[in-house]
Design a protein around this motif. Structure first.
Motif, PDB file in Angstrom:
ATOM      1  N   VAL A   1      -4.217   2.148   1.299  1.00 34.76           N
ATOM      2  CA  VAL A   1      -4.057   2.711  -0.046  1.00 34.76           C
ATOM      3  C   VAL A   1      -4.745   4.066  -0.057  1.00 34.76           C
TER       4      VAL A   1
ATOM      5  N   LEU B   1      -0.644   0.718  -8.253  1.00 36.63           N
ATOM      6  CA  LEU B   1      -0.008   0.079  -7.103  1.00 36.63           C
ATOM      7  C   LEU B   1      -0.211  -1.427  -7.245  1.00 36.63           C
TER       8      LEU B   1
ATOM      9  N   GLY C   1       0.811  -1.197   0.000  1.00 42.83           N
ATOM     10  CA  GLY C   1       0.000   0.000   0.000  1.00 42.83           C
ATOM     11  C   GLY C   1       0.850   1.254   0.000  1.00 42.83           C
TER      12      GLY C   1
END
Length: 121
Positions: free
Chosen positions: A117, A17, A8
């Motif tokens: 995140v 990501l 994250g």
């Protein structure tokens, strides 16, 4: 039994990501592995899941076409590649494992600790 989520971070909208979840303590080759997320003030929601074979995948409508789930059975690890991220993807992401699980939280027996995140606009 442990599920360790990582990957994250903070990213701008439109960025990418990759989350990882490493399982230890037992063999998870017969388990469905999934990702859920929980934003502040909201319920934990399903994101994606992958069968033990890696062939069957499930996605929430909100992430279809942007996120890809995969697993490496040899490494007991599941990945969530997140592309074209949006501010509404901001949440704590949790990995989970369960035999025969699909999209419901109660179907998952094991849970990781979560990884944050944050997507900035």
């Amino acid at each position: 039994v442990q599920l360790q989520a990582s990957g994250g971070g903070l990213v701008q909208a439109g960025g990418s990501l990759r989350l990882s979840c490493e399982a230890s303590g037992r063999t998870f080759s017969s388990f469905v592995m999934g990702w859920f997320r929980q934003a502040p003030g909201k319920e934990r929601e399903f994101v994606a899941a992958v069968s033990w074979s890696g062939v069957i995948t499930y996605y929430a409508d909100s992430v279809k076409g942007r996120f890809t789930i995969s697993r490496d059975k040899a490494k007991n690890t599941v990945y969530l590649q997140m592309n074209s991220l949006k501010p509404e993807d901001t949440a704590v992401y949790y990995c989970a494992a369960g035999v025969g699980a699909r999209k419901e939280r109660y179907e998952y027996e094991y849970w990781g600790q979560g990884t944050q995140v944050t997507v900035s606009s």
